[in-house]
Design a protein around this motif. Structure first.
Motif, PDB file in Angstrom:
ATOM      1  N   LEU A 272       0.843  -1.195   0.000  1.00 43.36           N
ATOM      2  CA  LEU A 272       0.000   0.000   0.000  1.00 43.36           C
ATOM      3  C   LEU A 272       0.879   1.246   0.000  1.00 43.36           C
ATOM      4  O   LEU A 272       1.917   1.270   0.665  1.00 43.36           O
ATOM      5  N   SER A 273       0.441   2.249  -0.725  1.00 45.33           N
ATOM      6  CA  SER A 273       1.169   3.508  -0.753  1.00 45.33           C
ATOM      7  C   SER A 273       0.215   4.659  -0.487  1.00 45.33           C
ATOM      8  O   SER A 273      -0.976   4.582  -0.811  1.00 45.33           O
ATOM      9  N   CYS A 274       0.751   5.712   0.089  1.00 44.65           N
ATOM     10  CA  CYS A 274      -0.049   6.897   0.400  1.00 44.65           C
ATOM     11  C   CYS A 274       0.805   8.127   0.147  1.00 44.65           C
ATOM     12  O   CYS A 274       1.948   8.202   0.592  1.00 44.65           O
ATOM     13  N   ALA A 275       0.229   9.073  -0.576  1.00 43.32           N
ATOM     14  CA  ALA A 275       0.927  10.323  -0.853  1.00 43.32           C
ATOM     15  C   ALA A 275       0.050  11.485  -0.424  1.00 43.32           C
ATOM     16  O   ALA A 275      -1.144  11.507  -0.732  1.00 43.32           O
ATOM     17  N   ALA A 276       0.649  12.407   0.290  1.00 38.29           N
ATOM     18  CA  ALA A 276      -0.080  13.580   0.763  1.00 38.29           C
ATOM     19  C   ALA A 276       0.299  14.804  -0.056  1.00 38.29           C
ATOM     20  O   ALA A 276       1.444  14.954  -0.468  1.00 38.29           O
TER      21      ALA A 276
END
Length: 115
Positions: free
Chosen positions: A20-24
């Motif tokens: 899983l990846s998350c970018a803000a």
């Protein structure tokens, strides 16, 4: 306005792996920590793993040895490598960014572990 976008969920067989990846993005004035939480159907949201801006990590007992969190506070990104997945890992996974004044959540990504 801060916006978090998660990716990488999906359907996987027991014993499989997902990342899983998350970018803000947006006006982020400092990050205390970023993390991943899950919410299974009919249950409350619970912690999987967090990583502080200094790189300190913490994991729920249920995922220790199977999940690995990594992050880059300078780029406002966080990832969760999930191995040896079990059916009980099925849930919606949410990314959290804890700033110095408030928390921000992503919209969630579904992970389903099933044969």
């Amino acid at each position: 306005q801060v916006h978090l976008v998660e990716s990488g969920g999906g359907l996987v067989q027991p014993g499989g792996s997902l990342r899983l990846s998350c970018a803000a993005s947006g006006s982020i004035f400092g990050i205390r920590m970023m993390g991943w939480y899950r919410q299974a159907a009919g249950k409350e949201r619970e912690l999987d793993a967090i990583i502080t801006s200094s790189g300190i990590t913490n994991y729920a007992d249920s995922v220790k040895g199977r999940f690995t969190i990594s992050g880059d506070s300078a780029r406002s990104t966080v990832s969760l490598e999930m191995n040896s997945l079990k059916p009980e890992d099925t849930a919606v996974y949410y990314c959290l960014l804890q700033g110095w004044s408030r928390d921000y959540w992503g919209q969630g990504t579904q992970v389903t572990v099933s044969s």
